[in-house]
Design a protein around this motif. Structure first.
Motif, short mmCIF file in Angstrom:
data_model
loop_
_atom_site.label_atom_id
_atom_site.label_comp_id
_atom_site.label_asym_id
_atom_site.label_seq_id
_atom_site.Cartn_x
_atom_site.Cartn_y
_atom_site.Cartn_z
N SER A 1 0.90 -1.01 0.07
CA SER A 1 -0.61 0.17 0.00
C SER A 1 1.05 1.13 -0.11
CB SER A 1 -0.89 0.05 1.56
OG SER A 1 -1.88 -0.96 1.25
N PHE A 2 2.01 1.23 0.86
CA PHE A 2 2.67 2.80 0.74
C PHE A 2 3.62 2.50 -0.77
CE2 PHE A 2 3.39 1.61 5.84
CZ PHE A 2 2.46 2.82 6.21
N ILE A 3 3.16 1.37 -1.77
CA ILE A 3 4.23 1.53 -2.46
C ILE A 3 3.68 2.13 -3.43
CG2 ILE A 3 5.93 0.35 -4.08
CD1 ILE A 3 6.95 -1.81 -1.87
N VAL A 4 2.11 1.75 -3.83
CA VAL A 4 1.27 2.26 -4.48
C VAL A 4 1.22 3.83 -4.72
CG1 VAL A 4 -1.19 1.73 -4.90
CG2 VAL A 4 0.01 -0.06 -4.95
N LEU A 5 0.83 4.11 -3.12
CA LEU A 5 1.03 5.66 -2.19
C LEU A 5 1.94 6.26 -2.60
CD1 LEU A 5 -1.22 7.30 -0.77
CD2 LEU A 5 -0.27 7.23 0.77
N GLY A 6 2.84 5.77 -2.99
CA GLY A 6 4.64 6.75 -3.17
C GLY A 6 4.47 6.98 -4.20
N SER A 7 4.03 5.92 -5.29
CA SER A 7 4.08 5.99 -6.72
C SER A 7 3.29 7.32 -7.17
CB SER A 7 3.36 4.85 -7.20
OG SER A 7 2.45 4.22 -7.43
N LEU A 8 1.67 7.32 -6.32
CA LEU A 8 0.72 8.76 -6.79
C LEU A 8 1.47 9.64 -6.48
CD1 LEU A 8 -2.15 9.46 -8.37
CD2 LEU A 8 -2.97 9.12 -5.67
N LEU A 9 2.10 10.17 -4.89
CA LEU A 9 2.62 11.36 -3.86
C LEU A 9 3.88 11.49 -5.34
CD1 LEU A 9 1.64 10.42 -0.71
CD2 LEU A 9 0.40 11.84 -2.50
N ILE A 10 4.70 10.83 -5.41
CA ILE A 10 6.15 11.21 -6.46
C ILE A 10 5.72 11.62 -7.48
CG2 ILE A 10 8.23 10.23 -7.72
CD1 ILE A 10 8.21 8.02 -5.10
N THR A 11 4.63 11.38 -7.86
CA THR A 11 4.06 11.23 -9.06
C THR A 11 3.28 12.45 -9.12
OG1 THR A 11 3.73 9.46 -10.22
CG2 THR A 11 3.09 11.08 -11.70
N LEU A 12 2.68 12.77 -8.56
CA LEU A 12 2.13 14.45 -8.67
C LEU A 12 3.41 15.66 -7.80
CD1 LEU A 12 -0.75 15.64 -7.43
CD2 LEU A 12 -0.63 15.44 -5.41
N VAL A 13 4.26 15.43 -7.10
CA VAL A 13 5.43 15.58 -6.82
C VAL A 13 5.68 16.96 -8.16
CG1 VAL A 13 7.26 16.53 -5.55
CG2 VAL A 13 5.46 15.67 -4.33
N ILE A 14 5.86 15.29 -8.90
CA ILE A 14 7.07 15.96 -9.87
C ILE A 14 6.37 16.95 -10.68
CG2 ILE A 14 8.62 14.84 -12.34
CD1 ILE A 14 8.49 12.58 -10.11
N MET A 15 5.35 16.35 -11.13
CA MET A 15 3.91 17.01 -12.15
C MET A 15 4.12 18.80 -11.11
SD MET A 15 2.55 15.11 -14.39
CE MET A 15 1.25 16.47 -15.68
N ILE A 16 3.92 18.72 -10.67
CA ILE A 16 3.89 20.49 -9.66
C ILE A 16 4.80 21.02 -10.34
CG2 ILE A 16 3.55 21.14 -7.40
CD1 ILE A 16 1.14 19.91 -6.67
N ARG A 17 6.40 20.78 -9.52
CA ARG A 17 7.93 20.68 -9.36
C ARG A 17 7.42 21.55 -11.08
NH1 ARG A 17 12.12 21.05 -6.74
NH2 ARG A 17 11.61 21.35 -4.66
N ARG A 18 7.61 20.23 -12.24
CA ARG A 18 7.86 21.18 -13.98
C ARG A 18 6.65 21.56 -13.92
NH1 ARG A 18 6.60 18.81 -17.25
NH2 ARG A 18 8.27 18.95 -18.63
N ALA A 19 5.66 22.58 -13.90
CA ALA A 19 4.80 23.47 -13.80
C ALA A 19 5.26 24.61 -13.41
CB ALA A 19 3.21 23.46 -12.65
N PRO A 20 5.12 26.01 -15.05
CA PRO A 20 5.80 26.89 -15.55
C PRO A 20 5.13 28.07 -14.44
CG PRO A 20 3.99 25.94 -17.02
CD PRO A 20 3.85 24.71 -15.82
N ASP A 21 4.29 27.44 -13.69
CA ASP A 21 3.18 28.62 -12.74
C ASP A 21 2.70 28.33 -11.58
OD1 ASP A 21 0.85 27.75 -13.93
OD2 ASP A 21 0.90 29.85 -15.06
N ARG A 22 2.27 28.35 -10.45
CA ARG A 22 1.46 27.98 -9.39
C ARG A 22 0.00 28.58 -9.43
NH1 ARG A 22 5.89 25.28 -9.78
NH2 ARG A 22 7.15 24.77 -8.09
N LYS A 23 -0.58 28.92 -10.71
CA LYS A 23 -2.02 28.95 -10.76
C LYS A 23 -2.96 27.78 -10.77
CE LYS A 23 -0.98 33.33 -14.19
NZ LYS A 23 -1.00 33.37 -15.60
#
Length: 100
Positions: free
Chosen positions: A7-29
């Protein structure tokens, strides 16, 4: 604790993906953040589809939760890699279109 590891592996993959996507965002709108959340969820669905194919192939009673969790993580990060590659290609095409 080891029974919760998949469960932690699955949750971690989702959260890591979300963090990567937000860090790549050009702005924080707010619209950009919502778009990143939706794209992270779609990448996660890609990982779930990979694990569902495995579970369907071997059967529910023969499938290991660790293998399923690892396949979800692999599928999620694979979908994320495809999304990043296509996004970079689209940005490059826009830059070339603006230069012409």
């Amino acid at each position: 604790m080891t029974s919760l590891l998949p469960s932690f592996i699955v949750l971690g993959s989702l959260l890591i993906t979300l963090v990567i996507m937000i860090r790549r965002a050009p702005d924080r709108k707010p619209a950009t953040i919502v778009n990143n959340i939706i794209m992270s969820a779609l990448c996660f669905v890609g990982g779930m589809l990979i694990s569902a194919m495995y579970t369907r192939a071997v059967g529910n009673e023969n499938s290991s939760p660790f293998i399923i969790a690892i396949l979800v993580a692999i599928g999620t990060f694979g979908a994320l890699a495809i999304y990043i590659k296509l996004d970079e290609k689209q940005k490059l095409e826009r830059q070339q279109g603006n230069n012409d």
